[in-house]
Write an enzyme that holds these catalytic residues in place. Structure first.
Site, PDB file in Angstrom:
ATOM      1  CB  CYS A  49      -1.039  -0.017   1.242  1.00 49.77           C
ATOM      2  SG  CYS A  49      -2.000   1.467   1.141  1.00 49.77           S
ATOM      3  CB  THR A  51      -0.724   3.302   3.661  1.00 51.71           C
ATOM      4  OG1 THR A  51      -0.992   4.075   3.667  1.00 51.71           O
ATOM      5  CG2 THR A  51      -0.124   4.071   5.915  1.00 51.71           C
ATOM      6  CG  HIS A  71      -0.905  -1.676   6.527  1.00 46.48           C
ATOM      7  ND1 HIS A  71      -0.065  -0.602   5.284  1.00 46.48           N
ATOM      8  CD2 HIS A  71      -2.287  -0.525   5.858  1.00 46.48           C
ATOM      9  CE1 HIS A  71      -0.769  -0.146   4.840  1.00 46.48           C
ATOM     10  NE2 HIS A  71      -1.717   0.038   4.644  1.00 46.48           N
ATOM     11  CD  GLU A  72      -3.832  -3.371   1.064  1.00 40.81           C
ATOM     12  OE1 GLU A  72      -4.225  -2.480   0.969  1.00 40.81           O
ATOM     13  OE2 GLU A  72      -3.935  -4.163   0.082  1.00 40.81           O
ATOM     14  CB  CYS A 101     -12.477  -3.352  22.008  1.00 43.13           C
ATOM     15  SG  CYS A 101     -13.525  -1.577  21.939  1.00 43.13           S
ATOM     16  CB  CYS A 106     -15.742   0.834  23.226  1.00 40.24           C
ATOM     17  SG  CYS A 106     -14.742   1.555  21.883  1.00 40.24           S
ATOM     18  CB  CYS A 109     -16.678  -0.518  19.819  1.00 42.84           C
ATOM     19  SG  CYS A 109     -14.830  -1.206  18.676  1.00 42.84           S
ATOM     20  CB  CYS A 117     -12.383   0.252  17.956  1.00 41.77           C
ATOM     21  SG  CYS A 117     -11.298   0.306  19.380  1.00 41.77           S
ATOM     22  NE  ARG A 121      -4.271   6.424  16.110  1.00 40.39           N
ATOM     23  CZ  ARG A 121      -2.785   6.389  16.153  1.00 40.39           C
ATOM     24  NH1 ARG A 121      -2.398   6.184  16.456  1.00 40.39           N
ATOM     25  NH2 ARG A 121      -2.456   7.176  15.056  1.00 40.39           N
ATOM     26  CB  CYS A 181      -5.594  -0.840   3.474  1.00 44.10           C
ATOM     27  SG  CYS A 181      -5.134   0.647   3.764  1.00 44.10           S
ATOM     28  NE  ARG A 378      -3.149  -2.107  -2.706  1.00 41.15           N
ATOM     29  CZ  ARG A 378      -3.160  -0.711  -2.734  1.00 41.15           C
ATOM     30  NH1 ARG A 378      -2.841  -0.223  -3.659  1.00 41.15           N
ATOM     31  NH2 ARG A 378      -3.816  -0.036  -1.146  1.00 41.15           N
TER      32      ARG A 378
END
Length: 386
Positions: A49, A51, A71-72, A101, A106, A109, A117, A121, A181, A378
């Site tokens: 990605c 990012t 992260h993908e 979560c 929360c 959520c 969420c 973080r 993602c 991709r």
């Protein structure tokens, strides 16, 4: 791996980002067993990605080095830590940088208005697990930071249980990893965040994988007119295949701002516009081509640190609204499995986004190079046979 090995340190290959704007270094690292509320994953395939590339460039203010990016991905649960109940070894999962979560306390959520969420973080942004430590280290014991709660540029990783979306064990992980993602983000911007209705008009700025997913989703929603805007005309063929009705290259119309071109083509502007570029000037253009009285413009692209968006207040006073989306508004553990099921049922094709394929962690630098060349949507790097 035998049951007796589940609680042991794993040594595996990873592509480590030792410093900004330098090639990744493929080396053997140590991955500790998962602690309470954590899951260790065998990463089968990972899609690159922008990012990841953005952070590697050094422009990301939260970027930490050394780290393991990525992260993908599509992965298989290798082992779980104490207290984990929602996943078991052998399950197929997509690790998600936006956790869910599901706690009754929360408010995020429990609200249908957001997917943000905040449970982990703070530590996720510091490149560590919820207890404040890392599960990665070099062979001589130097800690390596996590990235976006995923770190999938490694054959094995450790993530929080609340970041694991369990998907069908029949799903091809080298394809459904895209739901981790970019593709999900573009689809969700239309289907969830803006809830585009049948017959609407849409403009999409930026035709990478995210922007093309916006086009695809707009077609799914039966938008009557879809403007696809990009400075690379090579991307128009795919945009048209996915449903674009009008393709515009701003470089071909140097005497008019692109927002003026779209407003004139529609009389009052489009009902919905989407920025998938991360360029703040393009974000302004997207807003200003939105329909007078009710037009909605959605910011998807992440701008560089310190950049500000601007427009004349009159644009908002006359009925336009600006909004943003993260991960397309999807609640990861609830919605991603459904997206995968739609793909498996043939209702949501995504194979067309995979334009480049590589094998092995050591090929990640080649995949990054492909992403820079401009014709890559991709690039998927497979680490293991499924």
């Amino acid at each position: 791996m035998s049951d007796s090995d589940k609680g042991k340190v794993i040594e595996c290959k990873a592509a480590v980002a030792w410093e900004a704007n330098k090639p990744l270094v493929t080396e053997t690292i140590r991955v500790d067993p998962p602690k309470e509320g954590e899951v260790r994953l065998k990463v089968v395939a990972n899609a690159l990605c922008h990012t990841d590339v953005y952070t590697l460039s050094g422009q990301d203010p939260e970027g930490l080095f050394p780290c393991i990016l990525g992260h993908e991905a599509g992965a298989i649960v290798e082992s779980v830590g104490p207290g984990v109940t929602s996943v078991q070894p052998g399950m197929y999962v997509i690790p998600c940088y936006t956790p869910q979560c599901k706690d009754a306390a929360c408010i995020f959520c429990q609200s249908p208005k957001t997917n943000l969420c905040p449970k982990i973080r703070a530590t996720q942004g510091r490149g560590v697990m919820p207890d404040g430590t890392s599960r990665f280290s070099t062979l001589d014991g130097k800690p390596i930071y996590h990235f976006m709660g995923c770190s999938t540029f490694a054959e094995y990783t450790v993530v929080a249980e609340i970041s694991c979306a369990v998907v069908s064990e029949k799903a091809p992980l080298d394809k459904v990893c895209l739901f981790g993602c970019g593709v999900s983000t573009g689809l969700g911007a239309v289907l969830k965040t803006c809830a585009v209705e049948e017959g609407a008009s849409v403009a999409v700025f930026g035709l990478g994988a995210v922007g093309l997913a916006v086009v695809q989703a707009a077609k799914i929603r039966k938008a009557r007119r879809i403007f696809a805007v990009d400075t690379n005309p090579k991307k128009f063929e795919m945009a048209v295949q996915l449903g674009a009705t009008d393709c515009l290259n701003p470089n071909d119309i140097p005497d008019k701002p692109i927002q003026q071109v779209i407003v004139e083509a529609t009389t009052w502007g489009v009902d919905y516009s989407f920025d998938a570029t991360g360029n703040v000037e393009v974000m302004r253009a997207a807003l200003e081509c939105a329909h007078r009285g009710w037009g909605v413009s959605c910011v998807i692209g992440v701008a560089a640190s310190g950049k500000l968006i601007q427009t004349r207040p009159f644009q908002l006073i006359t009925g336009r609204s600006w909004k943003g989306t993260a991960f397309g508004g999807w609640k990861s553990r609830t919605d991603v499995p459904d997206l995968v099921d739609q793909y498996m049922d043939g209702k949501l094709p995504i194979d067309h986004y995979v334009t480049h394929s590589f094998e092995g962690v050591s090929a990640i630098n080649d995949a990054i190079h492909a992403l820079h060349e401009g014709d890559c949507l991709r690039a998927v790097v497979s680490y293991f046979k499924q």
